[in-house]
Design a protein around this motif. Structure first.
Motif, PDB file in Angstrom:
ATOM      1  N   TRP A   1      -5.721   2.638  -5.202  1.00  0.00           N
ATOM      2  CA  TRP A   1      -6.478   2.083  -4.083  1.00  0.00           C
ATOM      3  C   TRP A   1      -7.789   1.469  -4.570  1.00  0.00           C
ATOM      4  O   TRP A   1      -8.253   0.459  -4.028  1.00  0.00           O
ATOM      5  N   LEU A   2      -8.379   2.086  -5.592  1.00  0.00           N
ATOM      6  CA  LEU A   2      -9.609   1.524  -6.156  1.00  0.00           C
ATOM      7  C   LEU A   2      -9.340   0.230  -6.924  1.00  0.00           C
ATOM      8  O   LEU A   2     -10.163  -0.679  -6.933  1.00  0.00           O
ATOM      9  N   HIS A   3      -8.188   0.166  -7.572  1.00  0.00           N
ATOM     10  CA  HIS A   3      -7.911  -0.941  -8.481  1.00  0.00           C
ATOM     11  C   HIS A   3      -6.985  -1.992  -7.873  1.00  0.00           C
ATOM     12  O   HIS A   3      -6.311  -2.719  -8.600  1.00  0.00           O
TER      13      HIS A   3
ATOM     14  N   ALA B   1       0.813  -1.215   0.000  1.00  0.00           N
ATOM     15  CA  ALA B   1       0.000   0.000   0.000  1.00  0.00           C
ATOM     16  C   ALA B   1       0.849   1.269   0.000  1.00  0.00           C
ATOM     17  O   ALA B   1       0.419   2.317  -0.506  1.00  0.00           O
ATOM     18  N   ALA B   2       2.074   1.210   0.553  1.00  0.00           N
ATOM     19  CA  ALA B   2       2.925   2.392   0.609  1.00  0.00           C
ATOM     20  C   ALA B   2       3.385   2.838  -0.776  1.00  0.00           C
ATOM     21  O   ALA B   2       3.831   3.978  -0.944  1.00  0.00           O
ATOM     22  N   LYS B   3       3.257   1.949  -1.789  1.00  0.00           N
ATOM     23  CA  LYS B   3       3.736   2.265  -3.126  1.00  0.00           C
ATOM     24  C   LYS B   3       2.602   2.633  -4.083  1.00  0.00           C
ATOM     25  O   LYS B   3       2.829   2.798  -5.278  1.00  0.00           O
ATOM     26  N   ARG B   4       1.406   2.756  -3.570  1.00  0.00           N
ATOM     27  CA  ARG B   4       0.266   3.052  -4.441  1.00  0.00           C
ATOM     28  C   ARG B   4       0.160   4.543  -4.740  1.00  0.00           C
ATOM     29  O   ARG B   4       0.413   5.387  -3.875  1.00  0.00           O
ATOM     30  N   ARG B   5      -0.264   4.842  -5.960  1.00  0.00           N
ATOM     31  CA  ARG B   5      -0.615   6.211  -6.323  1.00  0.00           C
ATOM     32  C   ARG B   5      -1.893   6.592  -5.576  1.00  0.00           C
ATOM     33  O   ARG B   5      -2.747   5.740  -5.311  1.00  0.00           O
TER      34      ARG B   5
ATOM     35  N   GLU C   1       3.885  -3.926  -9.092  1.00  0.00           N
ATOM     36  CA  GLU C   1       5.219  -3.653  -8.558  1.00  0.00           C
ATOM     37  C   GLU C   1       6.223  -4.684  -9.055  1.00  0.00           C
ATOM     38  O   GLU C   1       7.364  -4.350  -9.392  1.00  0.00           O
ATOM     39  N   ILE C   2       5.813  -5.961  -9.109  1.00  0.00           N
ATOM     40  CA  ILE C   2       6.701  -7.005  -9.608  1.00  0.00           C
ATOM     41  C   ILE C   2       7.010  -6.776 -11.083  1.00  0.00           C
ATOM     42  O   ILE C   2       8.154  -6.922 -11.534  1.00  0.00           O
ATOM     43  N   GLN C   3       5.995  -6.381 -11.846  1.00  0.00           N
ATOM     44  CA  GLN C   3       6.197  -6.141 -13.272  1.00  0.00           C
ATOM     45  C   GLN C   3       7.202  -5.023 -13.524  1.00  0.00           C
ATOM     46  O   GLN C   3       8.068  -5.128 -14.401  1.00  0.00           O
ATOM     47  N   GLU C   4       7.088  -3.955 -12.767  1.00  0.00           N
ATOM     48  CA  GLU C   4       7.837  -2.742 -13.095  1.00  0.00           C
ATOM     49  C   GLU C   4       9.174  -2.639 -12.361  1.00  0.00           C
ATOM     50  O   GLU C   4       9.948  -1.708 -12.616  1.00  0.00           O
ATOM     51  N   SER C   5       9.456  -3.559 -11.478  1.00  0.00           N
ATOM     52  CA  SER C   5      10.728  -3.496 -10.751  1.00  0.00           C
ATOM     53  C   SER C   5      11.893  -3.887 -11.654  1.00  0.00           C
ATOM     54  O   SER C   5      11.787  -4.786 -12.494  1.00  0.00           O
ATOM     55  N   ALA C   6      13.025  -3.178 -11.486  1.00  0.00           N
ATOM     56  CA  ALA C   6      14.233  -3.527 -12.227  1.00  0.00           C
ATOM     57  C   ALA C   6      14.812  -4.824 -11.673  1.00  0.00           C
ATOM     58  O   ALA C   6      14.757  -5.080 -10.466  1.00  0.00           O
ATOM     59  N   LEU C   7      15.362  -5.644 -12.558  1.00  0.00           N
ATOM     60  CA  LEU C   7      15.899  -6.942 -12.146  1.00  0.00           C
ATOM     61  C   LEU C   7      17.250  -6.786 -11.459  1.00  0.00           C
ATOM     62  O   LEU C   7      18.126  -6.058 -11.954  1.00  0.00           O
TER      63      LEU C   7
END
Length: 602
Positions: free
Chosen positions: A137-139, A128-132, A190-196
């Motif tokens: 929060w809705l999605h 939740a700390a990383k949400r816009r 978050e998993i999708q957009e995190s750098a490897l």
């Protein structure tokens, strides 16, 4: 059919260079490519923007290639139709919880139809700390898979890139394992957009998705073989069996050996020649007189993954535990659950084999000493005659069917969908690709998307893609046509337009009779007139050739000539054909029985 461009020729990204995966979604996309699934139907959304970018700019939008859809239901329906033809899963993607809510009916259709389908979803950051603010929060849902868990085979929300790799392989494997069905994977944005930090490496799908085939107990096979050999009047219920030509021929051979009668189901596609002398009645969702008589007279019934054995026996014989020997082959019990009763009532059986029905047919033939059959020799289309006209200025459904069949008969038409008013006796099947079956769960609006997906799977074959849909079905799913037009997927769609939600007119008439109320009011809240809806204009708005309304045989015949030429050239054509409202007697009787069971009156 001449098709200038194919889906692979379209939407080619620029400036793509080969590079190692840099983000979590790159690894996920690479895993999707390893599945060897050519397409992913989707409606875009921010929750999987990372994966979207990876498919385009890492994979180059191929293997899988995106098929843009205008509604999430259409994305899933297209994957559903593709699986009906190929027997293999296609990918679909929907946006967050809201997109999945849109798609739920289509997922249920695929579940009830027992077809494989891999549905990818996504959610805003679970952390939740990383949400816009606001939208994330809705999605974001705590348990998004719960929306479809009761009508999918499996769902998962992997918490890392490595877990996502395994999840995708497991889901694809499970979707294809009998009984087949849809699966759902929810990917954290978050998993999708995190750098490897490192590349977890590739997994070989062949090692993680071993082939599975339900076995058969040889003692049960022998017992069934002896019971069938001693039968005087055996009947075979051909249900969810394969579309492979060798299996079609095996079924023909078994019927010949046993001198059996055959009953088939309208929802399940072509599995046996319907005009053969051994075929009882016509394929129907509800038993017609010929099918019912064959079952009543039978001393042994062989059910090969029939979707409603108990209901069929009760309809024919008055009770589910009919006084006849019953052999049931099915693996459907593996996915029965308490939420959806699509598995129907519990049947009474004498021999039950949890295995593959086509494998049993093959084993029975070996037991009887029958060698391998040759090839299909009687697949020439059955002759079609024009039915008598009720009114020269109006068409019955039988006239519509005959006119369309006569015009397409030389092109090997494959029926991709049929409306509720369809009478299977009007169109005989002689090849497993003559008809692919209906929607599965009765979810209205699925027909156009299923037809587009099936037409996609037929591209490059010698079959002519043809769908007959009801007006209500078309209106709820019409924008699926845009995907067909955009990606050059040829298909002819003929709308059986009675300008009513006529199914409910029949119900309202029955209720009115049962309550001694005016039947003439049945149309209120049902008819789609004043103004008439210009269905051909809706088709034109999607880029298709829209024709109609055709109000009689001559008008429909002329429009079919233009529509077929358009489809032969690689286009999408839609004809609005006005028909007299009405159902076959078998369907009306069955519907009346449903209402009678509620009202207590006939």
């Amino acid at each position: 059919m001449a098709v200038d461009k194919k889906p692979a020729d379209l939407e080619r990204p620029l400036g793509i260079t080969q590079s190692p995966p840099l983000f979590g979604s790159d690894v996920i996309a690479r895993t999707l490519r390893s599945l060897d699934i050519p397409y992913i139907a989707l409606n875009p959304g921010a929750s999987y923007r990372g994966l979207h970018d990876s498919i385009v700019n890492y994979l180059g939008n191929e293997s899988p290639q995106m098929l843009l859809c205008l509604h999430e239901e259409h994305a899933v329906a297209i994957a559903h139709g593709y699986a009906k033809v190929t027997g293999k899963p296609m990918l679909a993607a929907v946006h967050s919880n809201v997109g999945l809510m849109h798609a739920t009916m289509a997922v249920f259709n695929a579940w009830c139809d027992r077809v494989p389908l891999v549905l990818l979803g996504a959610t805003g950051p679970v952390d939740a700390a990383k949400r816009r603010p606001f939208i994330d929060w809705l999605h974001t849902s705590k348990d998004q898979g719960l929306l479809v868990r009761h009508y999918t085979k499996w769902d998962d929300q992997p918490a890392s890139v490595a877990a996502a790799q395994e999840s995708i392989l497991r889901a694809t494997w499970l979707s294809q394992m009998d009984p087949q069905g849809p699966v759902y994977i929810n990917l954290d944005s978050e998993i999708q957009e995190s750098a490897l930090d490192f590349d977890p490496g590739e997994l070989d799908p062949k090692r993680f998705m071993p082939p599975t085939l339900p076995g058969l107990n040889e003692a049960d096979v022998a017992a069934a073989a002896e019971l069938l050999r001693a039968a005087k009047r055996p009947v075979i219920l051909l249900g969810r069996v394969s579309r492979r030509e060798p299996d079609w021929l095996n079924r023909r051979a078994l019927v010949d050996v046993l001198q059996a009668r055959v009953v088939t189901h309208r929802k399940l596609g072509a599995v046996y020649p319907t005009d053969h002398e051994t075929h009882a009645g016509a394929p129907t969702s509800f038993l017609d007189a010929g099918s019912k008589q064959a079952i009543v007279e039978a001393d042994v019934v062989l059910s090969l993954y029939w979707p409603d054995l108990a209901g069929t026996m009760k309809t024919a014989c008055g009770r589910a535990d009919a006084d006849k020997k019953i052999i049931n082959v099915s693996i459907d019990h593996h996915i029965h659950n308490a939420w959806s009763m699509d598995h129907q009532a519990l049947p009474a059986v004498d021999i039950f084999m949890p295995g593959d029905p086509d494998m049993l047919v093959e084993k029975l033939l070996r037991f009887y000493g029958v060698g391998e059959p040759g090839h299909i020799v009687d697949d020439a289309p059955a002759p079609v005659t024009r039915p008598p006209s009720v009114d020269p200025n109006l068409m019955t459904m039988a006239e519509l069917s005959a006119c369309v069949h006569m015009k397409t008969i030389d092109r090997k038409p494959t029926l991709l969908h049929v409306p509720t008013s369809w009478n299977s006796a009007d169109w005989h099947y002689r090849h497993p690709m003559d008809y692919v079956g209906s929607d599965g769960g009765g979810g209205i609006g699925g027909g156009p998307g299923i037809a587009v997906g099936a037409a996609l799977a037929l591209m490059g074959t010698d079959r002519f893609p043809l769908a007959l849909v009801g007006d209500g079905d078309f209106l709820m799913g019409a924008t699926a046509l845009w995907t067909a037009v955009h990606y050059r997927i040829p298909v002819l769609m003929v709308i059986a337009n009675n300008q009513s939600f006529y199914n409910d007119e029949v119900h309202q008439a029955k209720v009115a009779k049962a309550r001694n109320r005016p039947v003439e009011n049945k149309w209120i809240g049902q008819r789609m007139t004043d103004p008439e809806i210009a269905l051909s204009k809706i088709a034109e708005a999607q880029g298709a050739l829209g024709l109609g309304p055709a109000r009689n045989w001559a008008e429909l015949s002329g429009m079919l000539d233009a529509a077929i030429d358009h489809v032969d050239a690689g286009g999408v054509a839609v004809i609005d054909a006005r028909v007299i409202a009405g159902y076959s007697k078998a369907v009306q009787d069955a519907m009346a029985g449903k209402i009678a069971s509620v009202s207590g009156r006939d």
